[in-house]
Design an enzyme around this catalytic site. Sequence first.
Site, PDB file in Angstrom:
ATOM      1  CG  ASN A  32      -7.889  -4.210   1.033  1.00 24.62           C
ATOM      2  OD1 ASN A  32      -7.193  -3.222   1.248  1.00 24.62           O
ATOM      3  ND2 ASN A  32      -7.418  -5.432   1.071  1.00 24.62           N
ATOM      4  CG  HIS A  43      -1.963  -1.063   1.213  1.00 27.61           C
ATOM      5  ND1 HIS A  43      -3.223  -0.921   0.709  1.00 27.61           N
ATOM      6  CD2 HIS A  43      -1.898  -2.343   1.667  1.00 27.61           C
ATOM      7  CE1 HIS A  43      -3.892  -2.054   0.857  1.00 27.61           C
ATOM      8  NE2 HIS A  43      -3.119  -2.935   1.431  1.00 27.61           N
TER       9      HIS A  43
HETATM   10 FE1  HDD Z   1      -2.430  -4.782   5.574  1.00 28.19          FE
HETATM   11  C1  HDD Z   1      -0.983  -1.750   5.183  1.00 28.19           C
HETATM   12  C2  HDD Z   1      -5.385  -3.531   4.339  1.00 28.19           C
HETATM   13  C3  HDD Z   1      -3.788  -7.930   5.626  1.00 28.19           C
HETATM   14  C4  HDD Z   1       0.313  -5.919   7.122  1.00 28.19           C
HETATM   15  N1  HDD Z   1      -3.059  -2.994   4.878  1.00 28.19           N
HETATM   16  C5  HDD Z   1      -2.314  -1.854   4.823  1.00 28.19           C
HETATM   17  C6  HDD Z   1      -3.098  -0.775   4.325  1.00 28.19           C
HETATM   18  C7  HDD Z   1      -4.340  -1.287   4.076  1.00 28.19           C
HETATM   19  C8  HDD Z   1      -4.310  -2.675   4.439  1.00 28.19           C
HETATM   20  C9  HDD Z   1      -5.529  -0.525   3.525  1.00 28.19           C
HETATM   21  C10 HDD Z   1      -2.630   0.639   4.077  1.00 28.19           C
HETATM   22  C11 HDD Z   1      -2.882   1.520   5.257  1.00 28.19           C
HETATM   23  C12 HDD Z   1      -2.453   2.923   4.952  1.00 28.19           C
HETATM   24  O1  HDD Z   1      -3.096   3.557   4.109  1.00 28.19           O
HETATM   25  O2  HDD Z   1      -1.488   3.365   5.556  1.00 28.19           O
HETATM   26  N2  HDD Z   1      -4.194  -5.589   5.011  1.00 28.19           N
HETATM   27  C13 HDD Z   1      -5.310  -4.890   4.626  1.00 28.19           C
HETATM   28  C14 HDD Z   1      -6.429  -5.787   4.574  1.00 28.19           C
HETATM   29  C15 HDD Z   1      -5.975  -7.030   4.920  1.00 28.19           C
HETATM   30  C16 HDD Z   1      -4.575  -6.897   5.207  1.00 28.19           C
HETATM   31  C17 HDD Z   1      -7.843  -5.387   4.206  1.00 28.19           C
HETATM   32  C18 HDD Z   1      -6.736  -8.307   5.033  1.00 28.19           C
HETATM   33  C19 HDD Z   1      -7.856  -8.403   5.677  1.00 28.19           C
HETATM   34  N3  HDD Z   1      -1.836  -6.600   6.215  1.00 28.19           N
HETATM   35  C20 HDD Z   1      -2.545  -7.771   6.187  1.00 28.19           C
HETATM   36  C21 HDD Z   1      -1.814  -8.805   6.861  1.00 28.19           C
HETATM   37  C22 HDD Z   1      -0.645  -8.238   7.314  1.00 28.19           C
HETATM   38  C23 HDD Z   1      -0.684  -6.858   6.885  1.00 28.19           C
HETATM   39  C24 HDD Z   1      -2.287 -10.226   7.042  1.00 28.19           C
HETATM   40  C25 HDD Z   1       0.490  -8.823   8.083  1.00 28.19           C
HETATM   41  C26 HDD Z   1       0.475  -9.924   8.742  1.00 28.19           C
HETATM   42  N4  HDD Z   1      -0.616  -4.004   5.988  1.00 28.19           N
HETATM   43  C27 HDD Z   1       0.346  -4.636   6.680  1.00 28.19           C
HETATM   44  C28 HDD Z   1       1.544  -3.773   6.970  1.00 28.19           C
HETATM   45  C29 HDD Z   1       1.101  -2.413   6.375  1.00 28.19           C
HETATM   46  C30 HDD Z   1      -0.246  -2.725   5.781  1.00 28.19           C
HETATM   47  C31 HDD Z   1       2.842  -4.303   6.552  1.00 28.19           C
HETATM   48  C32 HDD Z   1       2.060  -1.711   5.430  1.00 28.19           C
HETATM   49  C33 HDD Z   1       2.105  -0.286   5.859  1.00 28.19           C
HETATM   50  C34 HDD Z   1       1.320  -0.240   7.065  1.00 28.19           C
HETATM   51  O3  HDD Z   1       0.888  -1.470   7.393  1.00 28.19           O
HETATM   52  O4  HDD Z   1       1.077   0.747   7.737  1.00 28.19           O
HETATM   53  O5  HDD Z   1       1.741  -3.697   8.334  1.00 28.19           O
END
Ligand code: HDD
Length: 706
Positions: free
Chosen positions: A159, A85
Amino acid sequence: MSSVAQKILPNSLANAKTADMKNELVDVKDQKGMTTDFGLPVSDPDRWLKVSNGENIGPHLLEDPIAREKIHRFDHERIPERVVHARGSAAFGYFKAFNSDAEKYTSAGVLTDPSRTTPVFVRFSTVQGSRGSADTVRDVRGFATKFYTQEGNWDLVGNDIPIFFIQEAMKFPDFVHAVKPEPHNEVPTGQSAHNNFWDYFNLQSETSHMVMWAMSDRGIPRSFRMMQGFGVNTFTLTNAAGELFFVKFHWLPELGVHSFTWDEALKICGQDPDFHRKDLNEAIENGAPPKWTLAIQVIPETQEHDFDFDILDATKIWPEELVPLIPIGEMILNKTVDEYFTQTEQVAFCTSHVVPGIGFSDDPLLQGRNLSYFDTQISRLGINWEELPINRPICPYMNFNRDGKARHRITKGTVNYWPNRFEQIPPVAVENGGYRQHPAKIAGVKERMRGAKFQEHYSQAQLFYNSLADHEKLHLIKAISFELSHCDDPLVYENAIPRLNDIDHDMAVQVAKNVGGPAPSEPNRKNHGKKSKNLSQLDFMPKTPTIKSRRIAILIADGFDAAVVEAAKGAFLAAGAVPFVIGPRRGEIMPEGAGQKGVFADHHFEGQRSTMFDAIFIPSGRACAQTLASNGRAIHWVLEAFGHLKAIGAVGEAVAFLESACRLPGISFAQFETVGSAPSGGAITVDFGVVTAPKFSAPSSISEGW
Ligand code: HDD
């Protein structure tokens, strides 16, 4: 409301969060002159202090604090981009609960109290591409909302698709590695059209359902404003009586759910890679702030096991026939960000941020997310990331967490631990609003496992596919074919076919034919044939068709009919659309008839393309039509728009131009309703309605050729 916030923003836009950030907000235009970061007025920002003899340049002096500060600050401007993202755009707004019976399910004031206005900050994003990638790629879109509530921040990090690729958080790094650019050459950017993604799909059948959604038109939204949003994971709600409900959150856009055609999306990636970002700002600035209804699906704790799927499995929807939506509030985004880095880039979401009345379930994806987000913010922003203006709550917050890099809150007091002899900042009792942990009885065996219902991976993939309209199925087949054509390893594209054949036989056969895989002779498993409502985008047309915020190109050349253009423009503006005049040059274009005032074209034919507009209007005027008919790019404009089944309005001589450009004599324009009339009395026959819903059907060879 603070008076400072009122000075900065019009009253209608100022809210508790913008007031909270007032001390950090500095307007460049109000500043008198340039200083260093330590306040020293700078008289020469361009020339480094040097040793010289007055004529020849000599060595630079390290002692120059002004030059050193400028270079050092520049060297450290970048922070790590989000691991997923990375590319996003955001806006401020507010949420208001309806007068609903949400109190039956939750004690959260933000969701139940209609007298509250809760400020929000929403960041939309693509998942795969890096910060500099294009907006209109085929991808899932992030839809993350930070509610600044009176009881702390609630982050709903969702999402535009209601489910996810994997069931368990521990798989996330593998999944993300597979979809991100390949490790040896960092290719491709902003796409899942490559060997590793499809290899992962082939080997992990739990991705089936989500891949269907991502390859459908949902993967290429027309606008962030025309997307649904979903919390995806199963959360919990608890009411004042302490009863627990499982919950899924849905955002429903006022404008309906609309997508590009694949051809448009591909072209806009090059023509205007910032299309979605600009679209969001353009709508807000033009007075068409996007609006969503928040709806919930709830299942009482006692009914957790009443379904043939596991309600904690994030690869499954809760079909609305079984669990209906309950609308509980609405959100409006009405203010663009002031500065990208400090707001859109530094905003940091955490699924673990909830407020009283909202909690977690044992959804295995959510459990891992709750750990991951906090952790990633530390590496992106440092341990004090929650203090950053965009992230800090608007309600009072205080505890004994202290110090760490870049701590800037100054906490006065002689104790920094609990318990302390003064009983300072004591824990808040549940009766007084302290977070109540729902008591849950747990007994079990410690093991690595996933429940039996988690093993079923095809039923809802079929449900989704079956629920699509014919043209949506066709788009999906073409999207998969496009992606697999970009996979050059036969091990990948051939093995994808049996996996698709697990979902739908016809789909698998058609894709196999397109991409050169072995076409299966019979289905791997029977398609159950069931459908569900609100999966096809056609179920999400706005209740009242609207052209509000739609971009309309008025195509003109010298000799156009000024009265018609004036009337059409007026009608479009009155209906809330955004008209642009496109001419052979950016400059004054002269109408027919002597002594008339010209119209200034916003763009020339080469400067923009039809893909960036929802509809086209061409006025009457003989010379105008002749020029358009002899201009290859003008012909391309209408032919391309026609191929994308967009509404095209034409008056007088423009009708013949349109017929010849589209090479389809006899197109009937009678189906368009009249929305305005020219001062001359002639009817302007154009109504763009919902432009993504074709009002007439072109032969598929043409529409598909574009
Ligand atoms: Fe995630 C970012 C949505 C599963 C780990 N995720 C991130 C963002 C969104 C989502 C919208 C961007 C937030 C922003 O605008 O700063 N992610 C989802 C959805 C998931 C999902 C809807 C499933 C239901 N994500 C998911 C899993 C993991 C992560 C299973 C880790 C185990 N996601 C992250 C992250 C991020 C992220 C690495 C990257 C940047 C951040 O968090 O702030 O931690």
